[in-house]
Write a protein that holds these residues in place. Structure first.
Motif, PDB file in Angstrom:
ATOM      1  N   ARG A  25       0.451 -21.420  20.923  1.00  0.00           N
ATOM      2  CA  ARG A  25       0.295 -19.588  21.532  1.00  0.00           C
ATOM      3  C   ARG A  25       0.179 -19.698  22.510  1.00  0.00           C
ATOM      4  O   ARG A  25      -0.411 -20.221  23.088  1.00  0.00           O
ATOM      5  CB  ARG A  25      -0.884 -19.129  20.933  1.00  0.00           C
ATOM      6  N   ASP A  26       0.869 -18.347  23.118  1.00  0.00           N
ATOM      7  CA  ASP A  26       0.952 -18.007  24.296  1.00  0.00           C
ATOM      8  C   ASP A  26      -0.459 -17.706  24.650  1.00  0.00           C
ATOM      9  O   ASP A  26      -1.475 -17.214  24.092  1.00  0.00           O
ATOM     10  CB  ASP A  26       2.011 -17.510  24.971  1.00  0.00           C
ATOM     11  N   ALA A  27      -0.190 -16.907  26.327  1.00  0.00           N
ATOM     12  CA  ALA A  27      -1.693 -16.364  26.511  1.00  0.00           C
ATOM     13  C   ALA A  27      -2.492 -15.146  26.244  1.00  0.00           C
ATOM     14  O   ALA A  27      -3.152 -14.622  25.624  1.00  0.00           O
ATOM     15  CB  ALA A  27      -1.680 -15.751  28.404  1.00  0.00           C
ATOM     16  N   ALA A  28      -1.128 -14.286  25.743  1.00  0.00           N
ATOM     17  CA  ALA A  28      -0.625 -13.080  25.336  1.00  0.00           C
ATOM     18  C   ALA A  28      -0.957 -13.422  23.002  1.00  0.00           C
ATOM     19  O   ALA A  28      -0.809 -12.369  22.884  1.00  0.00           O
ATOM     20  CB  ALA A  28       0.430 -12.556  25.481  1.00  0.00           C
ATOM     21  N   GLY A  29      -1.333 -15.057  22.680  1.00  0.00           N
ATOM     22  CA  GLY A  29      -1.471 -14.952  21.328  1.00  0.00           C
ATOM     23  C   GLY A  29       0.271 -14.483  20.405  1.00  0.00           C
ATOM     24  O   GLY A  29      -0.402 -15.273  19.256  1.00  0.00           O
ATOM     25  N   LYS A  30       1.078 -14.699  21.121  1.00  0.00           N
ATOM     26  CA  LYS A  30       1.897 -14.935  20.197  1.00  0.00           C
ATOM     27  C   LYS A  30       2.640 -16.613  20.251  1.00  0.00           C
ATOM     28  O   LYS A  30       2.004 -17.387  20.910  1.00  0.00           O
ATOM     29  CB  LYS A  30       3.246 -14.217  21.561  1.00  0.00           C
ATOM     30  N   SER A  31       3.108 -16.951  19.080  1.00  0.00           N
ATOM     31  CA  SER A  31       3.205 -17.575  18.949  1.00  0.00           C
ATOM     32  C   SER A  31       4.237 -18.583  19.380  1.00  0.00           C
ATOM     33  O   SER A  31       5.526 -17.834  19.217  1.00  0.00           O
ATOM     34  CB  SER A  31       2.948 -18.540  16.744  1.00  0.00           C
ATOM     35  N   TYR A  32       4.605 -19.809  19.320  1.00  0.00           N
ATOM     36  CA  TYR A  32       6.105 -20.177  19.328  1.00  0.00           C
ATOM     37  C   TYR A  32       6.123 -21.863  19.341  1.00  0.00           C
ATOM     38  O   TYR A  32       5.160 -22.551  18.607  1.00  0.00           O
ATOM     39  CB  TYR A  32       6.375 -19.796  21.138  1.00  0.00           C
ATOM     40  N   PRO A  33       7.551 -22.438  18.951  1.00  0.00           N
ATOM     41  CA  PRO A  33       7.409 -23.730  18.571  1.00  0.00           C
ATOM     42  C   PRO A  33       7.475 -24.188  19.527  1.00  0.00           C
ATOM     43  O   PRO A  33       7.922 -24.307  20.729  1.00  0.00           O
ATOM     44  CB  PRO A  33       8.619 -23.664  17.619  1.00  0.00           C
ATOM     45  N   TRP A  34       6.825 -25.641  19.431  1.00  0.00           N
ATOM     46  CA  TRP A  34       6.532 -26.670  20.888  1.00  0.00           C
ATOM     47  C   TRP A  34       7.396 -28.472  19.750  1.00  0.00           C
ATOM     48  O   TRP A  34       6.403 -28.937  18.840  1.00  0.00           O
ATOM     49  CB  TRP A  34       5.359 -26.770  21.626  1.00  0.00           C
ATOM     50  N   ILE A  35       8.160 -28.656  20.569  1.00  0.00           N
ATOM     51  CA  ILE A  35       8.748 -29.973  20.501  1.00  0.00           C
ATOM     52  C   ILE A  35       7.512 -31.241  21.002  1.00  0.00           C
ATOM     53  O   ILE A  35       7.184 -31.096  21.950  1.00  0.00           O
ATOM     54  CB  ILE A  35      10.196 -30.625  20.546  1.00  0.00           C
ATOM     55  N   VAL A  36       7.085 -32.071  19.812  1.00  0.00           N
ATOM     56  CA  VAL A  36       6.012 -32.499  20.475  1.00  0.00           C
ATOM     57  C   VAL A  36       6.430 -34.480  20.019  1.00  0.00           C
ATOM     58  O   VAL A  36       7.969 -34.273  18.899  1.00  0.00           O
ATOM     59  CB  VAL A  36       4.368 -32.694  19.655  1.00  0.00           C
ATOM     60  N   LYS A  37       6.538 -35.921  20.631  1.00  0.00           N
ATOM     61  CA  LYS A  37       6.569 -36.681  19.973  1.00  0.00           C
ATOM     62  C   LYS A  37       5.095 -37.244  19.295  1.00  0.00           C
ATOM     63  O   LYS A  37       4.677 -37.640  19.970  1.00  0.00           O
ATOM     64  CB  LYS A  37       7.172 -37.890  21.374  1.00  0.00           C
TER      65      LYS A  37
END
Length: 437
Positions: A25-37
Motif C-alpha cells: 500500500r502506498d501512503a494514501a492506503g491504495k494497494s498495488y502489486p509488488w514483485i519480490v524474490k
C-alpha cells in the motif's frame, strides 16, 4: 516428435528461487502489486536424454517464473564418444580411462570441448523439447542463456600396484591433515588468504576425512569450492576439484569463462599432488612384510612357505638368528638348532637336521640369511637383521603385551582403561544423538 527424443521424463516438486507478487500500500492506503524474490515449492520437469556426441545428460525446467533451467552433462561421456569416433582404443573405468592407446591424441580431443559445443547441445535439444518459452516468447527475445552453476575437474592416476593403493592412500591422509590450513590451501589455488585487516578472505578453509563404508576420502575446502581425493575402485588415485561458485576466484559465471575455470581446476589438482607429502612409503613397507611372511616361488617353480608373523616357530627362528649377528664366521645347522630348541620348549635332539635344513631354506629364500661361499655356514643379511629385530620386538613388546593388557580382567591396566573410556564416550555420544549404540 521428430529429431532427438528423451528416454525418460519426470516431474517433482522442489524448492526453487522464484518471483512472486505481494500486495503493498502506498501512503494514501491504495494497494498495488509488488514483485519480490523468494523461494517456493514448484513443479520441476526433468528430461533425461542421450545425445550422439555427449551421451547421457538431463535438462531440468522450472514451471514458475522466471522459468530457470538446468543442463547437467558429463564431459567424460563426451570424450569416450569422440575417442570411439576417432578410432582411439581405451579401457574404461568408472568416469575415467584406465588405459588409452593414444593419450596425446585423446588429450587433443578433450581440449576441443568448449563453451560453443555445450551451447550447441542446448540449442539442439531446446528445439526438440517442450519448455516454458513459447515461439512467440522467443520471437520477443526471451531465450535461455548458459552460465556455470558448478564445474568439476578430475585427475585419475592408475596405480601400478593396486593391491597397495589403499595402504598408500591412507598414509597420504594421515600425513596431510593440515592441507586445509590457509597457508597450505593458498599454495593449491594460488590465492592469498587474509585473516586480518579490513577485508579478510571469506569462506571456509578446512580438511576433512569422510568414510563411505570402509573407503575413506580426503576433502579440502576453499570458500565454497572443494577438492576431493579418494582411492577409486581399488585401482586408481582420484583427485577432483569442484568449483561451486566461479566468483570464489573472481571469475564470472558466463559460459565464456569455462577455459579460465578449467585452468584453475586442473592446476589445483596438480598443485595438491605437489603439496602433499609422505613420511614414509607404506606400500614399500607392505611389500617388505609380504616378502617375509608370504610364500614365494623359486625360479624352478618350487613353493617356499613364508615366515608367518604369528607362527611360534617363525618367531623362534627370528629370535635365534639375532644371537648370531656378531659372529664373523656365521653359524651352522647345529648352532641354530641348539638355540631354536629351547625357544620352542623342546630338547635339541628332538629337532632333526632335516627340519633345520627346511628352516634354513625358508630363511634363505626370503632374504633373511645367506650362505657363506664354499661352506655350510650362514650369516644374517643386513636387511634380514633389521627385519628380524623389528618383527620380534613388535611381536613381544607391542602385540603380545597389548593383548595381555586387554585380556587382564583382574587389573585395571592403562590400555584396558583407555579402551573402556573410549567405548563409554562413544555410547554416550550416540545416545545423545538419538542413535542406537
Amino acid at each position: 516428435m521428430e529429431g532427438p527424443t528423451p528416454l525418460f521424463i519426470g516431474r517433482a516438486q522442489e524448492r526453487a528461487t522464484v518471483f512472486r507478487t505481494e500486495k503493498r500500500r502506498d501512503a494514501a492506503g491504495k494497494s498495488y502489486p509488488w514483485i519480490v524474490k523468494t523461494t517456493g515449492m514448484v513443479n520441476q520437469y526433468y528430461f533425461y536424454c542421450v545425445d550422439g556426441d555427449f551421451g547421457p545428460f538431463f535438462l531440468n525446467f522450472c514451471s514458475y517464473f522466471p522459468y530457470n533451467a538446468k543442463l547437467c552433462l558429463n564431459g567424460h561421456e563426451w570424450a569416450k564418444r569422440q575417442a570411439t569416433k576417432a578410432g582411439i582404443g581405451f579401457t574404461p573405468l568408472d568416469n575415467a580411462f584406465a588405459a588409452v592407446d593414444d593419450p596425446a591424441g585423446l588429450q587433443d580431443l578433450c581440449d576441443t570441448l568448449d563453451g560453443a559445443r555445450i551451447d550447441a547441445l542446448l540449442r539442439k535439444w531446446l528445439a526438440a523439447l517442450p519448455h516454458p518459452f513459447s515461439p512467440a516468447d522467443r520471437v520477443a527475445g526471451y531465450r535461455y542463456d548458459l552460465s556455470i552453476l558448478r564445474a568439476e575437474f578430475s585427475l585419475t592416476q592408475m596405480l601400478d600396484r593396486p593391491q597397495s593403493g589403499r595402504i598408500f592412500f591412507e598414509q597420504v591422509i594421515r600425513d596431510n591433515l593440515d592441507l586445509g590450513r590457509p597457508d597450505q590451501i593458498s599454495l593449491i589455488f594460488d590465492r592469498r588468504i587474509f585473516h586480518r585487516g579490513p577485508r579478510p578472505t571469506p569462506g571456509t578453509f578446512r580438511t576433512r576425512v569422510l568414510t563411505d563404508g570402509v573407503v575413506p576420502s580426503l576433502h579440502v575446502d576453499y570458500k565454497t569450492s572443494r577438492i576431493k581425493q579418494y582411492h577409486k575402485e581399488g585401482r586408481a588415485l582420484r583427485t577432483e576439484t569442484t568449483i561451486n561458485n566461479p566468483t570464489d576466484f573472481r571469475i564470472g559465471k558466463r559460459l565464456t569463462n569455462l577455459p579460465a575455470l578449467r585452468q584453475i581446476g586442473f592446476t589445483a589438482n596438480r598443485r595438491l599432488l605437489g603439496v602433499q607429502r609422505l613420511s614414509h612409503d607404506p606400500a614399500r613397507g607392505a611389500e617388505v612384510f609380504s616378502a617375509v611372511t608370504d610364500p614365494n616361488l623359486t625360479t624352478e617353480g618350487t613353493r617356499i612357505p613364508g615366515l608367518r608373523f604369528a607362527d611360534p616357530r617363525a618367531q623362534a627362528l627370528l629370535h635365534a638368528l639375532l644371537v648370531f649377528k656378531l659372529l664373523p664366521r656365521g653359524f651352522a645347522n647345529r648352532d641354530l638348532r641348539a638355540l631354536l630348541a629351547p625357544l620352542l620348549g623342546k630338547p635339541p635332539e628332538t629337532i632333526s637336521a632335516g627340519q633345520m635344513s627346511y628352516d634354513l631354506r625358508r630363511l634363505r629364500a626370503h632374504g633373511i640369511i645367506q650362505r657363506i661361499p664354499r661352506t655350510h655356514r650362514y650369516q644374517l643379511t643386513p636387511a634380514g637383521h633389521e627385519q628380524a629385530l623389528f618383527l620380534t620386538r613388535v611381536h613381544d613388546r607391542l602385540i603380545r603385551t597389548g593383548l595381555a593388557d586387554l585380556a587382564d580382567t583382574d587389573q585395571p591396566t592403562a590400555l584396558r582403561t583407555a579402551t573402556r573410556a573410549y567405548d563409554k564416550t562413544l555410547d554416550d555420544y550416540l545416545r545423545r544423538a538419538g542413535l542406537a549404540a
